[in-house]
Scaffold this motif. Structure first.
Motif, PDB file in Angstrom:
ATOM      1  N   GLY A 175       0.807  -1.216   0.000  1.00 25.75           N
ATOM      2  CA  GLY A 175       0.000   0.000   0.000  1.00 25.75           C
ATOM      3  C   GLY A 175       0.835   1.259   0.000  1.00 25.75           C
ATOM      4  O   GLY A 175       0.449   2.278  -0.594  1.00 25.75           O
ATOM      5  N   THR A 176       1.993   1.213   0.654  1.00 25.49           N
ATOM      6  CA  THR A 176       2.859   2.395   0.688  1.00 25.49           C
ATOM      7  C   THR A 176       3.445   2.687  -0.694  1.00 25.49           C
ATOM      8  O   THR A 176       3.657   3.842  -1.055  1.00 25.49           O
ATOM      9  CB  THR A 176       4.000   2.192   1.697  1.00 25.49           C
ATOM     10  OG1 THR A 176       4.701   0.981   1.390  1.00 25.49           O
ATOM     11  CG2 THR A 176       3.467   2.106   3.110  1.00 25.49           C
ATOM     12  N   VAL A 177       3.700   1.629  -1.448  1.00 30.44           N
ATOM     13  CA  VAL A 177       4.204   1.799  -2.813  1.00 30.44           C
ATOM     14  C   VAL A 177       3.125   2.434  -3.695  1.00 30.44           C
ATOM     15  O   VAL A 177       3.376   3.398  -4.419  1.00 30.44           O
ATOM     16  CB  VAL A 177       4.635   0.446  -3.404  1.00 30.44           C
ATOM     17  CG1 VAL A 177       4.946   0.581  -4.895  1.00 30.44           C
ATOM     18  CG2 VAL A 177       5.830  -0.115  -2.650  1.00 30.44           C
ATOM     19  N   VAL A 178       1.916   1.897  -3.609  1.00 32.12           N
ATOM     20  CA  VAL A 178       0.812   2.409  -4.422  1.00 32.12           C
ATOM     21  C   VAL A 178       0.523   3.868  -4.065  1.00 32.12           C
ATOM     22  O   VAL A 178       0.300   4.706  -4.942  1.00 32.12           O
ATOM     23  CB  VAL A 178      -0.453   1.554  -4.234  1.00 32.12           C
ATOM     24  CG1 VAL A 178      -1.581   2.083  -5.115  1.00 32.12           C
ATOM     25  CG2 VAL A 178      -0.174   0.094  -4.571  1.00 32.12           C
ATOM     26  N   SER A 179       0.543   4.178  -2.772  1.00 31.15           N
ATOM     27  CA  SER A 179       0.225   5.542  -2.345  1.00 31.15           C
ATOM     28  C   SER A 179       1.276   6.533  -2.830  1.00 31.15           C
ATOM     29  O   SER A 179       0.946   7.655  -3.225  1.00 31.15           O
ATOM     30  CB  SER A 179       0.076   5.624  -0.825  1.00 31.15           C
ATOM     31  OG  SER A 179       1.270   5.273  -0.161  1.00 31.15           O
ATOM     32  N   PHE A 180       2.562   6.121  -2.838  1.00 28.97           N
ATOM     33  CA  PHE A 180       3.581   7.071  -3.290  1.00 28.97           C
ATOM     34  C   PHE A 180       3.590   7.190  -4.808  1.00 28.97           C
ATOM     35  O   PHE A 180       3.836   8.276  -5.343  1.00 28.97           O
ATOM     36  CB  PHE A 180       4.965   6.683  -2.775  1.00 28.97           C
ATOM     37  CG  PHE A 180       5.946   7.830  -2.866  1.00 28.97           C
ATOM     38  CD1 PHE A 180       5.715   9.008  -2.189  1.00 28.97           C
ATOM     39  CD2 PHE A 180       7.093   7.734  -3.640  1.00 28.97           C
ATOM     40  CE1 PHE A 180       6.601  10.086  -2.278  1.00 28.97           C
ATOM     41  CE2 PHE A 180       7.987   8.796  -3.736  1.00 28.97           C
ATOM     42  CZ  PHE A 180       7.735   9.972  -3.051  1.00 28.97           C
ATOM     43  N   TRP A 181       3.320   6.104  -5.499  1.00 29.80           N
ATOM     44  CA  TRP A 181       3.168   6.186  -6.959  1.00 29.80           C
ATOM     45  C   TRP A 181       2.076   7.201  -7.287  1.00 29.80           C
ATOM     46  O   TRP A 181       2.251   8.083  -8.144  1.00 29.80           O
ATOM     47  CB  TRP A 181       2.796   4.807  -7.518  1.00 29.80           C
ATOM     48  CG  TRP A 181       2.602   4.768  -9.008  1.00 29.80           C
ATOM     49  CD1 TRP A 181       3.528   4.472  -9.956  1.00 29.80           C
ATOM     50  CD2 TRP A 181       1.378   5.045  -9.726  1.00 29.80           C
ATOM     51  NE1 TRP A 181       2.972   4.545 -11.213  1.00 29.80           N
ATOM     52  CE2 TRP A 181       1.656   4.891 -11.107  1.00 29.80           C
ATOM     53  CE3 TRP A 181       0.093   5.393  -9.339  1.00 29.80           C
ATOM     54  CZ2 TRP A 181       0.694   5.093 -12.084  1.00 29.80           C
ATOM     55  CZ3 TRP A 181      -0.871   5.595 -10.318  1.00 29.80           C
ATOM     56  CH2 TRP A 181      -0.570   5.439 -11.680  1.00 29.80           C
ATOM     57  N   ALA A 182       0.954   7.100  -6.573  1.00 28.90           N
ATOM     58  CA  ALA A 182      -0.172   8.008  -6.814  1.00 28.90           C
ATOM     59  C   ALA A 182       0.187   9.441  -6.441  1.00 28.90           C
ATOM     60  O   ALA A 182      -0.167  10.398  -7.157  1.00 28.90           O
ATOM     61  CB  ALA A 182      -1.391   7.537  -6.017  1.00 28.90           C
ATOM     62  N   LEU A 183       0.900   9.598  -5.339  1.00 29.06           N
ATOM     63  CA  LEU A 183       1.244  10.948  -4.880  1.00 29.06           C
ATOM     64  C   LEU A 183       2.200  11.633  -5.842  1.00 29.06           C
ATOM     65  O   LEU A 183       2.078  12.844  -6.101  1.00 29.06           O
ATOM     66  CB  LEU A 183       1.863  10.873  -3.483  1.00 29.06           C
ATOM     67  CG  LEU A 183       2.081  12.207  -2.762  1.00 29.06           C
ATOM     68  CD1 LEU A 183       0.767  12.966  -2.613  1.00 29.06           C
ATOM     69  CD2 LEU A 183       2.724  11.969  -1.400  1.00 29.06           C
ATOM     70  N   MET A 184       3.141  10.886  -6.396  1.00 32.05           N
ATOM     71  CA  MET A 184       4.054  11.466  -7.374  1.00 32.05           C
ATOM     72  C   MET A 184       3.300  11.910  -8.622  1.00 32.05           C
ATOM     73  O   MET A 184       3.609  12.964  -9.205  1.00 32.05           O
ATOM     74  CB  MET A 184       5.151  10.460  -7.743  1.00 32.05           C
ATOM     75  CG  MET A 184       6.131  10.177  -6.607  1.00 32.05           C
ATOM     76  SD  MET A 184       7.440   9.011  -7.071  1.00 32.05           S
ATOM     77  CE  MET A 184       8.493  10.046  -8.072  1.00 32.05           C
ATOM     78  N   LYS A 185       2.323  11.109  -9.021  1.00 33.18           N
ATOM     79  CA  LYS A 185       1.512  11.496 -10.190  1.00 33.18           C
ATOM     80  C   LYS A 185       0.654  12.714  -9.881  1.00 33.18           C
ATOM     81  O   LYS A 185       0.419  13.566 -10.743  1.00 33.18           O
ATOM     82  CB  LYS A 185       0.623  10.329 -10.630  1.00 33.18           C
ATOM     83  CG  LYS A 185       1.364   9.060 -11.011  1.00 33.18           C
ATOM     84  CD  LYS A 185       2.370   9.293 -12.116  1.00 33.18           C
ATOM     85  CE  LYS A 185       3.109   8.005 -12.464  1.00 33.18           C
ATOM     86  NZ  LYS A 185       4.243   8.248 -13.379  1.00 33.18           N
ATOM     87  N   TYR A 186       0.153  12.783  -8.654  1.00 33.24           N
ATOM     88  CA  TYR A 186      -0.753  13.868  -8.270  1.00 33.24           C
ATOM     89  C   TYR A 186      -0.006  15.197  -8.092  1.00 33.24           C
ATOM     90  O   TYR A 186      -0.431  16.239  -8.624  1.00 33.24           O
ATOM     91  CB  TYR A 186      -1.479  13.497  -6.981  1.00 33.24           C
ATOM     92  CG  TYR A 186      -2.392  14.566  -6.454  1.00 33.24           C
ATOM     93  CD1 TYR A 186      -3.575  14.893  -7.129  1.00 33.24           C
ATOM     94  CD2 TYR A 186      -2.085  15.262  -5.292  1.00 33.24           C
ATOM     95  CE1 TYR A 186      -4.418  15.880  -6.645  1.00 33.24           C
ATOM     96  CE2 TYR A 186      -2.921  16.258  -4.808  1.00 33.24           C
ATOM     97  CZ  TYR A 186      -4.088  16.560  -5.480  1.00 33.24           C
ATOM     98  OH  TYR A 186      -4.921  17.546  -5.002  1.00 33.24           O
ATOM     99  N   LEU A 187       1.096  15.176  -7.357  1.00 30.48           N
ATOM    100  CA  LEU A 187       1.824  16.411  -7.081  1.00 30.48           C
ATOM    101  C   LEU A 187       2.698  16.840  -8.259  1.00 30.48           C
ATOM    102  O   LEU A 187       2.798  18.030  -8.565  1.00 30.48           O
ATOM    103  CB  LEU A 187       2.699  16.251  -5.839  1.00 30.48           C
ATOM    104  CG  LEU A 187       1.975  16.184  -4.491  1.00 30.48           C
ATOM    105  CD1 LEU A 187       2.981  15.927  -3.375  1.00 30.48           C
ATOM    106  CD2 LEU A 187       1.188  17.461  -4.212  1.00 30.48           C
TER     107      LEU A 187
END
Length: 394
Positions: A279-291
């Motif tokens: 989950g931490t990997v998925v959340s950071f992948w998403a955060l990099m795309k978002y920010l």
């Protein structure tokens, strides 16, 4: 305390927890000025909660999550000046540094009494790793300005040296060691070169974009073999999420562990832990795309603005001074007289300020994380002035 026979209602449990945890410090209070962690980004929290069941300890069951990790590591590797970088998320910088120390040792089975050279400013995780792995740490001293004494560092390298470590964002002051000079020392040797950028990894890449001049610290220095960087620090990801980033995939193939009984099948890995959150990997992948780059850059800009504000205010207070000019969003306070900072730290804590105390360097560390606002710093400066006067430092 025995387990209850009959469970409580969800509402009752939440009420109990609110009461039990009420005295925990909150980032939003502004009193936490010594932590390198912060409130995870709300979007990262949302994504993590949705995918928290993913277990990358058995990647064969979650192949798409494993692919996301590969993509994320590759993207971070490019941010760190590399291409084709491999690695993985870890529980934090301590595990990542332990992995790097093991690599340094096991690449050189010919060395019977392995040694690793580190700066005196190196994180405690290197001491832990050395103890666990049977490695002797040789610590290079610092100069009066807290920078690495590079000549002393060089003098500690010998025939038993299997690895050297440079710090890109020291724990105490956020300074960056002369990574290029260390790299030249190990050119044409079989010494593994690791850079600990647990904090600096998600600050340093954005500083040049904001007009700051920083020394080379990453894979752009060709001798660097691996880097530690923590998404759960300035990456604003959920805890726990560290990272180990490695230049050569051959290391994983030669030194990786294998677990043949996994439901998803065997695979090579360097991790210390077995079960590993996906989950931490998925959340950071998403955060990099978002920010995106701009989002992270704007966050760093605001942190640096507050850092400069606090620096100016400290310089106005007689009796204390900056231990060093801040390179990133970390600064240290020491006494002008050289008197111990212990009483200063003690009294500031009585005013409810949670700071980092480094007795060895006689400084108090402040980390200007995204949760720290200028209004919080104004309150801190007011209390600092009072305490300095009360204990007679001025």
């Amino acid at each position: 305390m025995k387990m209850l026979e009959q469970g409580l209602s969800k509402k009752k449990i939440e009420e109990i927890l609110d009461k039990k945890l009420a005295k925990d410090y909150k980032y939003t209070s502004g009193s936490i000025l010594g932590s390198m962690c912060t409130i995870p980004h709300k979007f990262a929290q949302k994504i993590f909660c949705k995918y928290m069941h993913k277990n990358l300890g058995d990647p064969g069951l979650f192949p798409e999550t494993a692919k996301l990790e590969e993509q994320t590591v590759d993207e971070i590797g490019e941010l760190f000046g590399g291409t084709g970088i491999v690695g993985s998320f870890t529980t934090g910088g301590s595990e990542a540094n332990l992995i790097a120390m093991r690599i340094a040792r096991d690449r050189r089975p010919d060395i019977k009494h392995p040694e690793v050279v580190v700066p005196l400013s190196a994180h405690m995780s290197f001491d832990k790793s050395a103890d666990l792995l049977g490695i002797k740490l040789r610590k290079a001293r610092l100069k009066n300005n807290f920078e690495l004494d590079i000549d002393h560092f060089k003098s500690l390298i010998n025939e038993n040296t299997c690895g050297v470590v440079g710090i890109a964002g020291t724990t105490s002051l956020g300074l960056v060691d002369p990574i290029e000079k260390i790299g030249k020392m190990v050119t044409d040797t079989d010494i593994f070169f690791h850079v600990d950028a647990a904090f600096g990894g998600f600050v340093l890449p954005f500083l040049p974009q904001l007009g700051y001049s920083i020394p080379q610290w990453d894979f752009a220095v060709e001798q660097v073999d691996s880097i530690t960087a923590d998404p759960h620090k300035m990456g604003l990801n959920v805890i726990p999420s560290g990272g180990i980033f490695i230049k050569s995939e051959n290391i994983i193939q030669k030194l990786g562990f294998e677990i043949p009984y996994l439901a998803g099948g065997n695979f090579k890995h360097l991790h210390i832990v077995g079960t590993r959150p996906g989950g931490t990997v998925v959340s950071f992948w998403a955060l990099m795309k978002y920010l995106g780059n701009k989002g992270f850059r704007d966050i760093i800009h605001n942190c640096m603005k507050n850092t400069h504000y606090l620096s100016k205010q400290i310089n106005k207070i007689d009796g204390v001074k900056l231990a060093a000019e801040p390179l990133m969003n970390i600064l240290g306070i020491t006494t002008e007289s050289g008197e111990s900072i212990c009483e200063l730290d003690k009294m500031l804590r009585k005013h409810d300020w949670m700071l980092g105390k480094f007795e060895e360097f006689n400084l108090i560390r402040i980390v200007i994380m995204p949760h720290v606002k200028q209004s919080h710093l104004e309150n801190f400066v007011r209390d600092l002035e009072i305490v300095v006067k009360d204990i007679g430092l001025n």
